[in-house]
Design a protein around this motif. Structure first.
Motif, PDB file in Angstrom:
ATOM      1  N   ASN A   2       0.804  -1.211   0.000  1.00  0.00           N
ATOM      2  CA  ASN A   2       0.000   0.000   0.000  1.00  0.00           C
ATOM      3  C   ASN A   2       0.838   1.262   0.000  1.00  0.00           C
ATOM      4  OD1 ASN A   2      -2.337  -1.449  -0.016  1.00  0.00           O
ATOM      5  ND2 ASN A   2      -2.647  -1.387   2.196  1.00  0.00           N
ATOM      6  N   THR A  51      -5.111   4.117   0.785  1.00  0.00           N
ATOM      7  CA  THR A  51      -5.531   3.577   2.080  1.00  0.00           C
ATOM      8  C   THR A  51      -4.467   3.900   3.117  1.00  0.00           C
ATOM      9  OG1 THR A  51      -6.764   1.775   1.064  1.00  0.00           O
ATOM     10  CG2 THR A  51      -6.129   1.487   3.346  1.00  0.00           C
ATOM     11  N   ARG A  53      -3.570   3.738   7.389  1.00  0.00           N
ATOM     12  CA  ARG A  53      -3.843   3.378   8.774  1.00  0.00           C
ATOM     13  C   ARG A  53      -3.397   4.557   9.637  1.00  0.00           C
ATOM     14  NH1 ARG A  53      -5.260  -1.143  11.334  1.00  0.00           N
ATOM     15  NH2 ARG A  53      -4.785  -1.357  13.545  1.00  0.00           N
ATOM     16  N   GLU A  70      -7.862   2.243   6.576  1.00  0.00           N
ATOM     17  CA  GLU A  70      -7.464   0.874   6.264  1.00  0.00           C
ATOM     18  C   GLU A  70      -8.302  -0.151   7.020  1.00  0.00           C
ATOM     19  OE1 GLU A  70      -3.686  -0.719   7.717  1.00  0.00           O
ATOM     20  OE2 GLU A  70      -3.145  -1.097   5.634  1.00  0.00           O
ATOM     21  N   ARG A  73     -12.389   0.800   5.749  1.00  0.00           N
ATOM     22  CA  ARG A  73     -12.529   0.992   4.303  1.00  0.00           C
ATOM     23  C   ARG A  73     -13.430   2.173   3.974  1.00  0.00           C
ATOM     24  NH1 ARG A  73      -8.094  -1.332   2.795  1.00  0.00           N
ATOM     25  NH2 ARG A  73      -7.946  -3.525   3.389  1.00  0.00           N
TER      26      ARG A  73
END
Length: 454
Positions: A2, A51, A53, A70, A73
Motif C-alpha cells: 500500500n 488507504t 492506517r 485501512e 474501508r
C-alpha cells in the motif's frame, strides 16, 4: 504494497506474471499466481494506494481526496482534532466521542486545555457546548498543591473558564454566544430545576436510603404549602427538616408566619388536607425517619440558602440544548454539582432519541458523589446522541472508578507533571472497537482573545 508507488506495483506485477509463465508445467499454479497478482494490482489502483492506517481516523479533508481508513474501508470523515502526536495530527469522528470521553488529571490548567480542545471541536462541527466546571478552589489551596503561586494575602477564587471558552469560539464568530452561570455568585436568572432534580441530587450525595425515603414523602407536602403561602419551597423544605418542626408535623400541626394549622381541626379544610399530606410521613418508621432527617439536616442550611437555583423560574438547560448554545456553569459545592448533573440528565432524557446530537456536554465530576449519576448521565447522552464527557481526578476514589471505568471509550490522561513535559502533554487511550490505540499527544495551547474594538 500500500505504500508503494504505481511504478513499483507494476514492477511487482510483471515479476509475478513472469513467474507464472515460468511455472507453466505445474497445473493451475500459474493461473492462480496470475489471478492473485491481477487482483492486487487492480485493488491497488482502485483505492489501495490511498488507504491509510491513521493514528486515529483519516481526516475529512483527506477523505475528499479519496483516502480511506485501512480498518473500516470508509473514506476519511474525521472532523474532530484531538492533538499532535509523533505520527502527526490525531483526528476522530463525532461518533467516536459519543461513545464516551474521560479526562483524567489533577492540574486545573491541563483540564482547561482539554476542555478548550473539546469546545474547539464543537465549534468546528457547529455544535453547542455545555461545560460544567469543577468546584472552585481558592488560590492558596491550589498553591498548596503546587499548581499556582497566588502571592501573599491572596484568597480569591480562580476565574471561570468563560473567557477562555470565548477565546476559542471567537474565530468562529461565536464568542458573544457564551453564557455564564456562576452558582456561587447568584446569577439572574437562576438555574431552573425540578423537585425530581433535588431528589436525584440527594441520592447522588450518598445520604442513605432513609434520607431518600423521607425526601420522597416530604417534598410534595412542602411544595403544596409553599404554593399556598407563596413561599420559596427550598426555604420551607429546610425548615421542616428541623427536629422540632418535623415532630410537630408528625403530630399533625405546623406554623408559618404566625398562622397555625392543626390536623385535629375537623371542620377546617386545611386540617383535612394536612391529615392526608402527613400520613405518608407518619407511615415511615420512627428510627428511619429520624435517620433520614439527620442526613438531610447536614445540607438543610445550604438548601435553604440556594438562591442560584429555582423550582419555578430561571434558565432552562433544555432550551440551551435546543438552541445549540455555549454555556459555562460553575457549581459551588457537591450539592449544586449534583443538581446540575441531574438537570443535564433530565434535559437529555426529555426529548426524542437523537435530539441532542448537535451538542457536547462536559461535566467535572467530583469524588464526593456516588458515581450513579455519572452512569445515568452517560446513558442519557447516548440516548440523545450527544457527546457526554467527564472530567475525573487522576486517581478517582474506588467507588467512582468502579462506576465510570466501563462507560467511556476514550481516556485522556495528563502527563503535565512528568519530567520535561509541557503543559499540554497528554496520553490518549482508545478502546474504540475498530480503532484501538495508545498515543502521547500534545494538546494545543489556548488562544488569546483579541481585545474588542471600541
Amino acid at each position: 504494497m500500500n505504500d508503494d508507488t504505481p511504478k513499483e506495483v507494476a514492477w511487482h506485477f510483471g515479476i509475478a506474471t513472469a513467474l507464472s509463465f515460468s511455472l507453466i508445467a505445474a497445473p493451475f499454479v500459474p493461473e492462480a499466481i496470475l489471478v492473485y497478482a491481477g487482483y492486487r494490482f487492480l485493488r491497488h489502483f482502485t483505492y489501495g494506494w490511498r488507504t491509510w492506517r491513521a493514528p486515529g481516523r483519516v481526516p475529512y479533508h483527506l477523505g475528499r481526496r479519496g483516502y480511506r481508513d485501512e480498518t473500516t474501508r470508509r473514506r476519511g470523515d474525521a472532523t474532530w482534532p484531538v492533538g499532535l502526536a509523533t505520527p502527526g495530527q490525531v483526528w476522530l469522528r463525532r461518533e467516536d466521542l459519543v461513545q464516551g470521553v474521560a479526562i483524567e488529571g489533577d492540574d486545573p490548567r491541563w483540564q482547561a486545555l482539554a476542555i478548550g480542545n473539546l469546545v474547539f471541536g464543537a465549534c468546528i462541527n457547529r455544535m453547542g457546548a455545555i461545560i460544567v466546571e469543577g468546584i472552585p478552589k481558592s488560590l492558596p489551596e491550589l498553591a498548596g498543591r503546587g499548581v499556582l503561586d497566588p502571592g501573599p494575602g491572596a484568597v480569591r477564587k480562580p476565574e471561570m473558564l468563560t473567557r477562555q471558552i470565548a477565546s476559542v469560539a471567537q474565530p468562529f464568530g461565536r464568542d458573544q454566544e457564551v453564557y455564564s452561570i456562576d452558582l456561587d455568585a447568584v446569577p439572574r436568572p437562576p438555574l431552573r430545576i425540578e423537585d425530581s432534580t433535588l431528589a436525584a441530587a440527594i441520592a447522588d450525595l450518598r445520604l442513605g436510603p432513609e434520607a431518600e425515603a423521607l425526601h420522597a414523602v416530604l417534598m410534595p407536602f412542602v411544595k403544596e404549602i409553599a404554593t399556598r403561602f407563596k413561599k420559596n419551597p427550598l426555604e420551607l423544605y429546610a425548615s421542616f427538616v428541623d427536629e422540632v418542626a418535623l415532630e410537630h408535623l408528625v403530630e399533625g400541626k405546623y406554623e408559618i408566619d404566625g398562622h397555625e394549622v392543626n390536623a385535629k381541626e375537623v371542620e377546617s379544610p386545611e386540617g383535612a388536607a394536612l391529615r392526608a399530606a402527613v400520613q405518608p410521613i407518619r407511615d415511615l418508621p420512627d428510627d428511619k425517619r429520624e435517620a433520614g432527617r439527620k442526613a438531610l439536616a447536614a445540607h438543610a442550611t445550604e438548601i435553604a440558602s440556594l438562591k442560584s437555583v429555582s423550582l419555578t423560574e430561571g434558565f432552562e438547560l433544555r432550551s440551551a440544548i435546543s438552541a445549540r448554545g455555549i454555556v459555562c456553569i460553575r457549581p459551588s459545592s457537591p450539592l449544586t454539582t449534583a443538581l446540575v448533573i441531574a438537570r443535564c440528565t433530565e434535559a437529555l432524557i426529555e426529548g426524542k432519541p437523537g435530539h441532542g446530537s448537535d451538542n457536547l456536554i462536559h461535566v467535572a465530576y467530583p469524588g464526593e458523589l456516588s458515581g450513579k449519576s455519572a452512569r445515568r448521565f452517560r446513558a442519557a447522552a447516548v440516548k440523545a446522541g450527544a457527546i457526554g464527557t467527564l472530567s475525573l481526578p487522576a486517581r478517582p476514589p474506588g467507588h467512582l472508578y468502579k462506576a465510570v471505568r466501563k462507560i467511556t471509550a476514550l481516556r485522556f490522561q495528563s502527563r503535565a507533571g512528568a519530567k520535561n513535559a509541557s503543559e499540554g502533554a497528554s496520553k490518549i487511550i482508545s478502546a474504540l472497537k475498530d480503532c484501538p490505540f495508545v498515543l502521547d499527544v500534545e494538546l494545543p495551547s489556548m488562544p488569546q482573545r483579541s481585545p474588542q474594538k471600541t
